[in-house]
Design a protein around this motif. Structure first.
Motif, PDB file in Angstrom:
ATOM      1  N   THR A  17       0.835  -1.201   0.000  1.00  0.00           N
ATOM      2  CA  THR A  17       0.000   0.000   0.000  1.00  0.00           C
ATOM      3  C   THR A  17       0.875   1.259   0.000  1.00  0.00           C
ATOM      4  O   THR A  17       0.625   2.200  -0.744  1.00  0.00           O
ATOM      5  CB  THR A  17      -0.921   0.000   1.236  1.00  0.00           C
ATOM      6  OG1 THR A  17      -1.734  -1.170   1.170  1.00  0.00           O
ATOM      7  CG2 THR A  17      -1.799   1.228   1.253  1.00  0.00           C
ATOM      8  N   VAL A  18       1.892   1.231   0.824  1.00  0.00           N
ATOM      9  CA  VAL A  18       2.798   2.380   0.855  1.00  0.00           C
ATOM     10  C   VAL A  18       3.415   2.574  -0.523  1.00  0.00           C
ATOM     11  O   VAL A  18       3.454   3.686  -1.057  1.00  0.00           O
ATOM     12  CB  VAL A  18       3.911   2.177   1.907  1.00  0.00           C
ATOM     13  CG1 VAL A  18       4.877   3.359   1.883  1.00  0.00           C
ATOM     14  CG2 VAL A  18       3.314   2.001   3.290  1.00  0.00           C
ATOM     15  N   LYS A  31      -8.521   7.140  -0.631  1.00  0.00           N
ATOM     16  CA  LYS A  31      -8.036   8.494  -0.330  1.00  0.00           C
ATOM     17  C   LYS A  31      -7.560   8.604   1.110  1.00  0.00           C
ATOM     18  O   LYS A  31      -6.539   9.229   1.394  1.00  0.00           O
ATOM     19  CB  LYS A  31      -9.183   9.502  -0.558  1.00  0.00           C
ATOM     20  CG  LYS A  31      -9.323   9.966  -1.996  1.00  0.00           C
ATOM     21  CD  LYS A  31      -9.439  11.501  -2.045  1.00  0.00           C
ATOM     22  CE  LYS A  31      -9.216  12.082  -3.428  1.00  0.00           C
ATOM     23  NZ  LYS A  31     -10.322  11.813  -4.374  1.00  0.00           N
ATOM     24  N   LYS A  32      -8.321   8.004   1.991  1.00  0.00           N
ATOM     25  CA  LYS A  32      -8.027   8.144   3.413  1.00  0.00           C
ATOM     26  C   LYS A  32      -6.679   7.512   3.780  1.00  0.00           C
ATOM     27  O   LYS A  32      -5.839   8.145   4.421  1.00  0.00           O
ATOM     28  CB  LYS A  32      -9.154   7.521   4.253  1.00  0.00           C
ATOM     29  CG  LYS A  32      -9.653   8.457   5.325  1.00  0.00           C
ATOM     30  CD  LYS A  32     -10.928   7.967   6.024  1.00  0.00           C
ATOM     31  CE  LYS A  32     -10.928   6.508   6.422  1.00  0.00           C
ATOM     32  NZ  LYS A  32     -12.257   6.059   6.917  1.00  0.00           N
ATOM     33  N   THR A  33      -6.484   6.270   3.380  1.00  0.00           N
ATOM     34  CA  THR A  33      -5.198   5.615   3.679  1.00  0.00           C
ATOM     35  C   THR A  33      -4.055   6.385   3.023  1.00  0.00           C
ATOM     36  O   THR A  33      -3.028   6.618   3.656  1.00  0.00           O
ATOM     37  CB  THR A  33      -5.145   4.165   3.141  1.00  0.00           C
ATOM     38  OG1 THR A  33      -6.318   3.909   2.378  1.00  0.00           O
ATOM     39  CG2 THR A  33      -4.991   3.172   4.258  1.00  0.00           C
ATOM     40  N   ALA A  34      -4.271   6.745   1.782  1.00  0.00           N
ATOM     41  CA  ALA A  34      -3.223   7.471   1.056  1.00  0.00           C
ATOM     42  C   ALA A  34      -2.797   8.702   1.848  1.00  0.00           C
ATOM     43  O   ALA A  34      -1.598   8.950   2.033  1.00  0.00           O
ATOM     44  CB  ALA A  34      -3.729   7.877  -0.322  1.00  0.00           C
ATOM     45  N   GLU A  35      -3.776   9.422   2.333  1.00  0.00           N
ATOM     46  CA  GLU A  35      -3.515  10.640   3.085  1.00  0.00           C
ATOM     47  C   GLU A  35      -2.677  10.344   4.324  1.00  0.00           C
ATOM     48  O   GLU A  35      -1.661  10.993   4.591  1.00  0.00           O
ATOM     49  CB  GLU A  35      -4.857  11.274   3.485  1.00  0.00           C
ATOM     50  CG  GLU A  35      -4.750  12.755   3.786  1.00  0.00           C
ATOM     51  CD  GLU A  35      -3.881  13.474   2.776  1.00  0.00           C
ATOM     52  OE1 GLU A  35      -2.906  14.112   3.223  1.00  0.00           O
ATOM     53  OE2 GLU A  35      -4.130  13.375   1.553  1.00  0.00           O
ATOM     54  N   ARG A  36      -3.113   9.335   5.045  1.00  0.00           N
ATOM     55  CA  ARG A  36      -2.424   8.971   6.282  1.00  0.00           C
ATOM     56  C   ARG A  36      -0.974   8.561   5.996  1.00  0.00           C
ATOM     57  O   ARG A  36      -0.038   9.004   6.663  1.00  0.00           O
ATOM     58  CB  ARG A  36      -3.187   7.816   6.952  1.00  0.00           C
ATOM     59  CG  ARG A  36      -2.620   7.397   8.288  1.00  0.00           C
ATOM     60  CD  ARG A  36      -3.699   6.750   9.161  1.00  0.00           C
ATOM     61  NE  ARG A  36      -4.604   5.913   8.356  1.00  0.00           N
ATOM     62  CZ  ARG A  36      -4.466   4.584   8.187  1.00  0.00           C
ATOM     63  NH1 ARG A  36      -3.490   3.953   8.771  1.00  0.00           N
ATOM     64  NH2 ARG A  36      -5.310   3.898   7.422  1.00  0.00           N
ATOM     65  N   VAL A  37      -0.822   7.740   4.996  1.00  0.00           N
ATOM     66  CA  VAL A  37       0.517   7.276   4.634  1.00  0.00           C
ATOM     67  C   VAL A  37       1.400   8.458   4.225  1.00  0.00           C
ATOM     68  O   VAL A  37       2.546   8.581   4.647  1.00  0.00           O
ATOM     69  CB  VAL A  37       0.435   6.245   3.494  1.00  0.00           C
ATOM     70  CG1 VAL A  37       1.827   5.939   2.964  1.00  0.00           C
ATOM     71  CG2 VAL A  37      -0.252   4.984   3.979  1.00  0.00           C
ATOM     72  N   ARG A  38       0.832   9.318   3.426  1.00  0.00           N
ATOM     73  CA  ARG A  38       1.592  10.473   2.956  1.00  0.00           C
ATOM     74  C   ARG A  38       2.099  11.323   4.128  1.00  0.00           C
ATOM     75  O   ARG A  38       3.229  11.804   4.118  1.00  0.00           O
ATOM     76  CB  ARG A  38       0.723  11.327   2.023  1.00  0.00           C
ATOM     77  CG  ARG A  38       1.335  11.474   0.616  1.00  0.00           C
ATOM     78  CD  ARG A  38       0.512  12.387  -0.246  1.00  0.00           C
ATOM     79  NE  ARG A  38      -0.709  11.760  -0.730  1.00  0.00           N
ATOM     80  CZ  ARG A  38      -0.778  11.008  -1.826  1.00  0.00           C
ATOM     81  NH1 ARG A  38       0.303  10.785  -2.540  1.00  0.00           N
ATOM     82  NH2 ARG A  38      -1.911  10.464  -2.202  1.00  0.00           N
ATOM     83  N   GLU A  39       1.255  11.480   5.101  1.00  0.00           N
ATOM     84  CA  GLU A  39       1.669  12.266   6.265  1.00  0.00           C
ATOM     85  C   GLU A  39       2.873  11.653   6.965  1.00  0.00           C
ATOM     86  O   GLU A  39       3.810  12.351   7.353  1.00  0.00           O
ATOM     87  CB  GLU A  39       0.510  12.376   7.268  1.00  0.00           C
ATOM     88  CG  GLU A  39      -0.382  13.576   7.013  1.00  0.00           C
ATOM     89  CD  GLU A  39      -1.635  13.518   7.874  1.00  0.00           C
ATOM     90  OE1 GLU A  39      -1.603  12.817   8.918  1.00  0.00           O
ATOM     91  OE2 GLU A  39      -2.650  14.137   7.499  1.00  0.00           O
ATOM     92  N   ILE A  40       2.825  10.362   7.123  1.00  0.00           N
ATOM     93  CA  ILE A  40       3.933   9.681   7.801  1.00  0.00           C
ATOM     94  C   ILE A  40       5.209   9.784   6.973  1.00  0.00           C
ATOM     95  O   ILE A  40       6.301   9.982   7.507  1.00  0.00           O
ATOM     96  CB  ILE A  40       3.557   8.210   8.072  1.00  0.00           C
ATOM     97  CG1 ILE A  40       2.342   8.176   9.003  1.00  0.00           C
ATOM     98  CG2 ILE A  40       4.734   7.462   8.669  1.00  0.00           C
ATOM     99  CD1 ILE A  40       1.801   6.809   9.254  1.00  0.00           C
ATOM    100  N   ILE A  41       5.049   9.679   5.672  1.00  0.00           N
ATOM    101  CA  ILE A  41       6.199   9.824   4.779  1.00  0.00           C
ATOM    102  C   ILE A  41       6.827  11.200   4.944  1.00  0.00           C
ATOM    103  O   ILE A  41       8.039  11.333   5.119  1.00  0.00           O
ATOM    104  CB  ILE A  41       5.764   9.607   3.307  1.00  0.00           C
ATOM    105  CG1 ILE A  41       5.482   8.122   3.066  1.00  0.00           C
ATOM    106  CG2 ILE A  41       6.827  10.123   2.352  1.00  0.00           C
ATOM    107  CD1 ILE A  41       4.951   7.808   1.687  1.00  0.00           C
ATOM    108  N   GLU A  42       5.987  12.200   4.925  1.00  0.00           N
ATOM    109  CA  GLU A  42       6.445  13.575   5.113  1.00  0.00           C
ATOM    110  C   GLU A  42       7.191  13.722   6.430  1.00  0.00           C
ATOM    111  O   GLU A  42       8.292  14.261   6.498  1.00  0.00           O
ATOM    112  CB  GLU A  42       5.231  14.525   5.160  1.00  0.00           C
ATOM    113  CG  GLU A  42       4.485  14.687   3.865  1.00  0.00           C
ATOM    114  CD  GLU A  42       5.099  15.751   2.979  1.00  0.00           C
ATOM    115  OE1 GLU A  42       5.410  16.831   3.520  1.00  0.00           O
ATOM    116  OE2 GLU A  42       5.279  15.481   1.778  1.00  0.00           O
ATOM    117  N   LYS A  43       6.545  13.218   7.447  1.00  0.00           N
ATOM    118  CA  LYS A  43       7.072  13.384   8.801  1.00  0.00           C
ATOM    119  C   LYS A  43       8.505  12.873   8.913  1.00  0.00           C
ATOM    120  O   LYS A  43       9.355  13.492   9.555  1.00  0.00           O
ATOM    121  CB  LYS A  43       6.164  12.646   9.792  1.00  0.00           C
ATOM    122  CG  LYS A  43       6.463  12.945  11.243  1.00  0.00           C
ATOM    123  CD  LYS A  43       5.447  12.287  12.176  1.00  0.00           C
ATOM    124  CE  LYS A  43       5.885  10.895  12.576  1.00  0.00           C
ATOM    125  NZ  LYS A  43       4.869  10.178  13.368  1.00  0.00           N
TER     126      LYS A  43
END
Lengths: 340, 340
Positions: A17-18, A31-43
């Motif tokens: 998924t990542v 959309k929801k998972t994508a968003e969450r994953v993206r945030e962690i990536i950014e972080k």
DNA sequence: CTGAAAGCGCTTACAG
DNA sequence: CTGAAAGCGCTTACAG
């Protein structure tokens, strides 16, 4: 270094998924998972490991920038203002297109080929080839597409970006003729059969022929490079009983050298010698008198090479691409009018 | 592309054995098998895939060559003869040591950091840093060791190769004083606190102070770069009522520009203006009068940077390395003696 | 001296 | 929309 696995763990999803959100396969992730994953990536400032990617995809996104070394002493081609400018432009354009550039100076074809194989380079751009056998070998043996700048071999399949060198030789000679010169010499590196130099020489001969003038072999210099070569030629000219009044040069630096040699002897420039350079590199605007020269559009050349490279990568079935770029005369102060 | 697996199959051994002969672990393979495997490797021109290797070993053998872009228009740093020469030398030396060099021009620190992370670069060499915040950020945040050329921050851990810039400013000014000049200006890019320019300016002030001369602010130019900057400065000088008789420049190109501006106005060089350049790059020998300039040994600088880089990779526990290289005056023809 | 196995960090079919 | 598994080409312990 943080990995996709850790991102997945933190997000509570699978690595797949990542991977999908990284690669923007939106159809495969909500959309929801994508968003969450993206945030962690950014972080975590996570960046995918290209080595791992390239291992799978067979696309490294690496372009080798091949710089042949000529002489024993040549610790670097980049000393040449022409090469420096071209390499810089190509690197910038390639980056913008998402490619990485690996610099590779070399003396033997196999050094270049080994590097390309080692990194599974997606392609190679060759600047200023000179040794024909080495160049041919690289083009022939490279698994990845190659783009050769400034040289083309009619008898083989290859991609090339060239200049209208014959026109270049023609217009600079023509300009001197128009300014009243009749005794015009030619200075450049060895005039071999396949080189750009030969084409420039042909253009020079064409222009002279139009006026019924035969080239004077005594005023044709070859195998002299750069500033030093120009100074040698200038010295030889200055010592001649019957001197040309103008010189067509295949390189700005040679023209600079000739001018300096004359100036060092107290002779007038352009009074005693008019010169036309080639390439319109930095030095032409640095010296005084500023050089009249044949300008090539370096930016367009770099753009062509990069676009050709990318096209070659994306459409490997096409076997040949050739572009010939135009040239133009830039008049400055190194040519004087001769009153006949 | 042929893989270790296929080599192993052809040799009738395991991949592990092939891997061992590639890595010269002679103790682990019998002479006979090693020989046989080597032959097959030769035959197929097999080259190990670096992506796979780097994935395991965490050592990519990639060094990022970081080239900050300054202006909007700056399509490339490599136009600068100083940078071209340095990059060329560094690339050659790095290759000889078995490293690969990835060129990376950038405007934001993160572009450079991302590239390094993406390829797991073993290190980075930064040429001509200018934006202090960007440079500091890269040095601080890079996981791999960095070597900064031409700048050092006392307040943080970093590896740097610098020049004795203060001495450079001093000897060029001293030379002008020795030649009888008293009205000496200074031209360079912005004199901020941490830069090499500031040190050169200090050296300039030191030399003047020895003669009891205070620097004249009206003759101190900053924020003008390269050839164009030099021409602007030259134009400004030429228009002054009270002009300096000599200029200390922080860059050969600025000195070239000043000379050209004077020459364009029919003024004598060095009769009306003596100039001293800095770096001893190609242009200093191209123009007439040839530039008197402060020479730095570019080759030694490149060697230092590369050796420091390798030392930093091999000995990560050492936190700081600093080298300050010497400079020397090269006398040519751009300074005239003033009869006082 | 030699081999089978696990794993580096990722992507790509294949199931569900 | 999500996951488990295989595999890219190599190296590194671990057995034998």
């Amino acid at each position: 270094m943080i990995t996709i696995k850790e991102i997945a763990a933190e997000a509570g999803v699978s690595v797949m998924t990542v991977s999908n959100v990284i690669n923007n396969k939106t159809s495969k992730v909500s959309k929801k998972t994508a968003e969450r994953v993206r945030e962690i990536i950014e972080k975590h400032h996570y960046e995918p490991n290209m080595a791992a990617r390239s291992l799978i995809s067979k696309a490294s996104h690496i372009i080798a920038l091949l710089l042949p070394l000529w002489h024993e002493t040549a610790d670097s081609l980049l000393l040449d203002p022409y090469v420096g400018q071209l390499v810089g432009l190509v690197e910038t354009l390639l980056r913008e297109k998402g490619y990485y550039v690996m610099l590779c100076s070399f003396k033997e074809a196999d050094q270049a080929l080994t590097l390309m194989r080692t990194w599974q380079a997606d392609g190679a751009i060759m600047v200023i080839p000179h040794e024909d056998e080495i160049t041919r070998r690289i083009v022939r043996r490279s698994a990845a597409p190659t783009v050769v700048i400034d040289r083309v071999y009619e008898d083989m399949e290859m991609n090339s970006v060239c200049l209208n060198d014959q026109k270049g030789g023609y217009i600079s000679t023509k300009h001197l003729l128009d300014m009243g010169h009749r005794d015009i010499g030619f200075a450049g590196p060895t005039i071999d059969d396949s080189s750009v130099i030969h084409d420039r020489y042909l253009g020079y001969c064409d222009a002279l022929a139009e006026q019924g003038i035969a080239p004077n072999r005594a005023w044709t210099f070859d195998a002299y490079f750069h500033q030093e070569g120009g100074e040698i030629i200038g010295g030889l000219l200055a010592g001649m009983q019957r001197r040309p009044t103008a010189m067509v040069c295949t390189e700005d630096l040679i023209a600079c050298g000739i001018l300096r040699a004359y100036q060092a002897r107290g002779m007038r420039t352009p009074g005693d010698i008019s010169v036309v350079g080639f390439d319109d590199t930095l030095p032409s605007r640095l010296i005084s008198p500023a050089l009249t020269t044949v300008k090539q559009d370096m930016y367009r050349k770099a753009v062509c090479a990069v676009e050709m490279m990318i096209d070659a990568i994306e459409n490997p079935e096409k076997k040949q691409r050739h572009v010939m770029l135009d040239v133009a005369l830039v008049e400055r102060d190194s040519v004087c009018r001769l009153n006949g």
